[in-house]
Design a protein around this motif. Structure first.
Motif, PDB file in Angstrom:
ATOM      1  N   LEU A 142      17.635 -23.943  23.991  1.00  0.00           N
ATOM      2  CA  LEU A 142      18.395 -23.841  25.050  1.00  0.00           C
ATOM      3  C   LEU A 142      18.955 -25.000  25.817  1.00  0.00           C
ATOM      4  CD1 LEU A 142      16.853 -20.549  26.604  1.00  0.00           C
ATOM      5  CD2 LEU A 142      18.629 -20.761  24.861  1.00  0.00           C
ATOM      6  N   MET A 143      18.358 -26.078  25.398  1.00  0.00           N
ATOM      7  CA  MET A 143      18.552 -27.180  26.311  1.00  0.00           C
ATOM      8  C   MET A 143      20.021 -27.923  25.528  1.00  0.00           C
ATOM      9  SD  MET A 143      14.866 -29.034  26.403  1.00  0.00           S
ATOM     10  CE  MET A 143      13.419 -28.059  26.727  1.00  0.00           C
ATOM     11  N   ASN A 144      20.809 -28.278  26.541  1.00  0.00           N
ATOM     12  CA  ASN A 144      21.814 -29.076  25.944  1.00  0.00           C
ATOM     13  C   ASN A 144      21.383 -30.531  25.620  1.00  0.00           C
ATOM     14  OD1 ASN A 144      22.047 -30.755  28.455  1.00  0.00           O
ATOM     15  ND2 ASN A 144      23.237 -29.124  29.459  1.00  0.00           N
ATOM     16  N   ALA A 145      22.509 -31.269  24.943  1.00  0.00           N
ATOM     17  CA  ALA A 145      22.191 -32.689  24.488  1.00  0.00           C
ATOM     18  C   ALA A 145      21.766 -33.691  25.920  1.00  0.00           C
ATOM     19  CB  ALA A 145      23.473 -33.189  23.750  1.00  0.00           C
ATOM     20  N   SER A 146      22.319 -33.382  26.970  1.00  0.00           N
ATOM     21  CA  SER A 146      22.165 -34.362  28.016  1.00  0.00           C
ATOM     22  C   SER A 146      20.882 -34.171  28.642  1.00  0.00           C
ATOM     23  CB  SER A 146      23.120 -34.104  29.160  1.00  0.00           C
ATOM     24  OG  SER A 146      22.770 -34.900  30.420  1.00  0.00           O
ATOM     25  N   THR A 147      20.366 -33.024  28.803  1.00  0.00           N
ATOM     26  CA  THR A 147      19.084 -32.394  28.930  1.00  0.00           C
ATOM     27  C   THR A 147      17.905 -33.258  28.328  1.00  0.00           C
ATOM     28  OG1 THR A 147      19.781 -30.410  30.183  1.00  0.00           O
ATOM     29  CG2 THR A 147      17.467 -30.521  29.734  1.00  0.00           C
ATOM     30  N   LYS A 148      18.266 -33.020  26.948  1.00  0.00           N
ATOM     31  CA  LYS A 148      17.136 -33.468  26.040  1.00  0.00           C
ATOM     32  C   LYS A 148      17.184 -35.001  25.968  1.00  0.00           C
ATOM     33  CE  LYS A 148      17.799 -29.825  22.555  1.00  0.00           C
ATOM     34  NZ  LYS A 148      18.036 -29.469  20.984  1.00  0.00           N
ATOM     35  N   GLU A 149      18.386 -35.724  26.234  1.00  0.00           N
ATOM     36  CA  GLU A 149      18.327 -37.141  26.242  1.00  0.00           C
ATOM     37  C   GLU A 149      17.599 -37.705  27.502  1.00  0.00           C
ATOM     38  OE1 GLU A 149      21.504 -40.687  26.706  1.00  0.00           O
ATOM     39  OE2 GLU A 149      22.142 -38.720  26.118  1.00  0.00           O
ATOM     40  N   GLN A 150      17.971 -36.950  28.666  1.00  0.00           N
ATOM     41  CA  GLN A 150      17.163 -37.185  30.067  1.00  0.00           C
ATOM     42  C   GLN A 150      15.692 -37.255  29.851  1.00  0.00           C
ATOM     43  OE1 GLN A 150      19.182 -39.410  31.782  1.00  0.00           O
ATOM     44  NE2 GLN A 150      18.259 -38.563  33.441  1.00  0.00           N
ATOM     45  N   LEU A 151      15.309 -36.069  29.116  1.00  0.00           N
ATOM     46  CA  LEU A 151      13.766 -35.481  29.110  1.00  0.00           C
ATOM     47  C   LEU A 151      13.420 -36.437  28.020  1.00  0.00           C
ATOM     48  CD1 LEU A 151      11.683 -33.452  29.865  1.00  0.00           C
ATOM     49  CD2 LEU A 151      12.552 -32.175  28.074  1.00  0.00           C
ATOM     50  N   ALA A 152      13.705 -37.027  27.057  1.00  0.00           N
ATOM     51  CA  ALA A 152      13.124 -37.752  26.019  1.00  0.00           C
ATOM     52  C   ALA A 152      12.933 -39.093  26.463  1.00  0.00           C
ATOM     53  CB  ALA A 152      14.130 -37.912  24.906  1.00  0.00           C
ATOM     54  N   LYS A 153      13.839 -39.689  27.534  1.00  0.00           N
ATOM     55  CA  LYS A 153      13.774 -40.748  28.211  1.00  0.00           C
ATOM     56  C   LYS A 153      12.386 -40.817  29.257  1.00  0.00           C
ATOM     57  CE  LYS A 153      18.679 -42.557  28.248  1.00  0.00           C
ATOM     58  NZ  LYS A 153      19.402 -42.700  28.966  1.00  0.00           N
ATOM     59  N   GLU A 154      12.319 -39.713  29.848  1.00  0.00           N
ATOM     60  CA  GLU A 154      11.269 -39.582  30.849  1.00  0.00           C
ATOM     61  C   GLU A 154       9.998 -39.525  30.045  1.00  0.00           C
ATOM     62  OE1 GLU A 154      10.117 -40.016  34.512  1.00  0.00           O
ATOM     63  OE2 GLU A 154      12.163 -40.367  34.034  1.00  0.00           O
ATOM     64  N   LEU A 155       9.971 -38.723  28.997  1.00  0.00           N
ATOM     65  CA  LEU A 155       8.651 -38.321  28.099  1.00  0.00           C
ATOM     66  C   LEU A 155       8.259 -39.838  27.689  1.00  0.00           C
ATOM     67  CD1 LEU A 155       9.591 -35.334  26.422  1.00  0.00           C
ATOM     68  CD2 LEU A 155       7.937 -35.320  27.940  1.00  0.00           C
ATOM     69  N   LEU A 156       9.060 -40.450  27.108  1.00  0.00           N
ATOM     70  CA  LEU A 156       8.665 -41.825  26.583  1.00  0.00           C
ATOM     71  C   LEU A 156       8.188 -42.691  27.488  1.00  0.00           C
ATOM     72  CD1 LEU A 156       8.615 -43.388  24.044  1.00  0.00           C
ATOM     73  CD2 LEU A 156      10.855 -44.389  24.606  1.00  0.00           C
ATOM     74  N   LYS A 157       8.755 -42.942  28.805  1.00  0.00           N
ATOM     75  CA  LYS A 157       8.314 -43.604  29.873  1.00  0.00           C
ATOM     76  C   LYS A 157       6.905 -43.252  30.310  1.00  0.00           C
ATOM     77  CE  LYS A 157       9.170 -44.312  34.768  1.00  0.00           C
ATOM     78  NZ  LYS A 157       9.497 -43.545  35.840  1.00  0.00           N
ATOM     79  N   VAL A 158       6.876 -41.787  30.614  1.00  0.00           N
ATOM     80  CA  VAL A 158       5.268 -41.386  31.003  1.00  0.00           C
ATOM     81  C   VAL A 158       4.140 -41.324  30.136  1.00  0.00           C
ATOM     82  CG1 VAL A 158       4.202 -39.198  32.084  1.00  0.00           C
ATOM     83  CG2 VAL A 158       6.425 -39.987  32.837  1.00  0.00           C
ATOM     84  N   GLU A 159       4.860 -41.078  28.730  1.00  0.00           N
ATOM     85  CA  GLU A 159       3.838 -41.173  27.619  1.00  0.00           C
ATOM     86  C   GLU A 159       3.138 -42.603  27.560  1.00  0.00           C
ATOM     87  OE1 GLU A 159       4.228 -41.170  22.581  1.00  0.00           O
ATOM     88  OE2 GLU A 159       5.922 -40.325  23.931  1.00  0.00           O
ATOM     89  N   GLY A 160       4.025 -43.786  27.777  1.00  0.00           N
ATOM     90  CA  GLY A 160       3.448 -44.946  27.684  1.00  0.00           C
ATOM     91  C   GLY A 160       2.581 -45.228  28.883  1.00  0.00           C
ATOM     92  N   GLU A 161       2.687 -44.810  29.895  1.00  0.00           N
ATOM     93  CA  GLU A 161       1.937 -45.010  31.475  1.00  0.00           C
ATOM     94  C   GLU A 161       0.585 -44.143  30.854  1.00  0.00           C
ATOM     95  OE1 GLU A 161       5.820 -44.740  34.408  1.00  0.00           O
ATOM     96  OE2 GLU A 161       4.345 -43.203  34.410  1.00  0.00           O
ATOM     97  N   THR A 162       0.717 -43.073  30.377  1.00  0.00           N
ATOM     98  CA  THR A 162      -0.524 -42.319  30.085  1.00  0.00           C
ATOM     99  C   THR A 162      -1.382 -42.654  28.903  1.00  0.00           C
ATOM    100  OG1 THR A 162       1.029 -40.368  31.035  1.00  0.00           O
ATOM    101  CG2 THR A 162      -1.042 -39.712  29.938  1.00  0.00           C
ATOM    102  N   ALA A 163      -0.679 -43.243  27.953  1.00  0.00           N
ATOM    103  CA  ALA A 163      -1.279 -43.396  26.789  1.00  0.00           C
ATOM    104  C   ALA A 163      -2.743 -44.081  26.784  1.00  0.00           C
ATOM    105  CB  ALA A 163      -0.647 -44.533  25.852  1.00  0.00           C
ATOM    106  N   GLY A 164      -2.977 -45.230  27.622  1.00  0.00           N
ATOM    107  CA  GLY A 164      -4.315 -45.776  27.969  1.00  0.00           C
ATOM    108  C   GLY A 164      -5.180 -45.078  28.681  1.00  0.00           C
TER     109      GLY A 164
END
Length: 152
Positions: A112-134
């Motif tokens: 149900l997510m549009n391309a813009s939502t997916k793009e924004q979410l992917a960017k934020e997920l990547l950022k937080v994923e990196g912060e959380t990894a360690g």
């Protein structure tokens, strides 16, 4: 209404407890499928107090099982708020639970997510994923899984 009372956190905790009770029963969960209910849910995720966001994560987890909730769960603002709270959470259990919820919401609602939502979410997920990894490996894995689900 209680969820919006910024100055009275005890009332917010009561509101969250009521939401959790409703969401845990599939018949009652459908009553949470409204603009007003999800406005309140988004407001509660603007806070980063763990006594609020942890039970709210459980509310969202229950709502992923409710077909009627999908349009609201796929809301960009809600998802970004939850992902950002993952980054802010100091308790590792809360961090992991919130990340698990993000993954569950993406699994149930990415169609149900549009391309813009997916793009924004992917960017934020990547950022937080990196912060959380360690800090919390399982949380990072849940976030990576959610990112992969919306990147394909």
């Amino acid at each position: 209404d209680m969820a919006g009372l910024q100055q009275l956190p005890s009332l917010q905790v009561e509101a969250v407890a009521s939401l959790l009770t409703m969401a845990s029963d599939l018949a009652s969960a459908t009553s949470l499928c409204s603009d007003d209910a999800f406005r309140m849910i988004r407001q509660l995720f603007q806070k980063s107090e763990e006594e609020i966001v942890y039970p709210m994560s459980q509310v969202l987890l229950h709502l992923t099982k409710c077909q009627s909730a999908k349009p609201w769960l796929s809301d960009e603002h809600l998802l970004l708020s939850v992902v950002r709270v993952v980054s802010k959470a100091s308790c590792l259990m809360v961090k992991k639970e919130l990340a698990k919820v993000v993954e569950a919401v993406v699994q149930c609602c990415s169609d149900l997510m549009n391309a813009s939502t997916k793009e924004q979410l992917a960017k934020e997920l990547l950022k937080v994923e990196g912060e959380t990894a360690g800090v919390e490996a399982q949380a990072s894995q849940h976030l990576a899984s959610a990112r992969r689900l919306i990147s394909y």
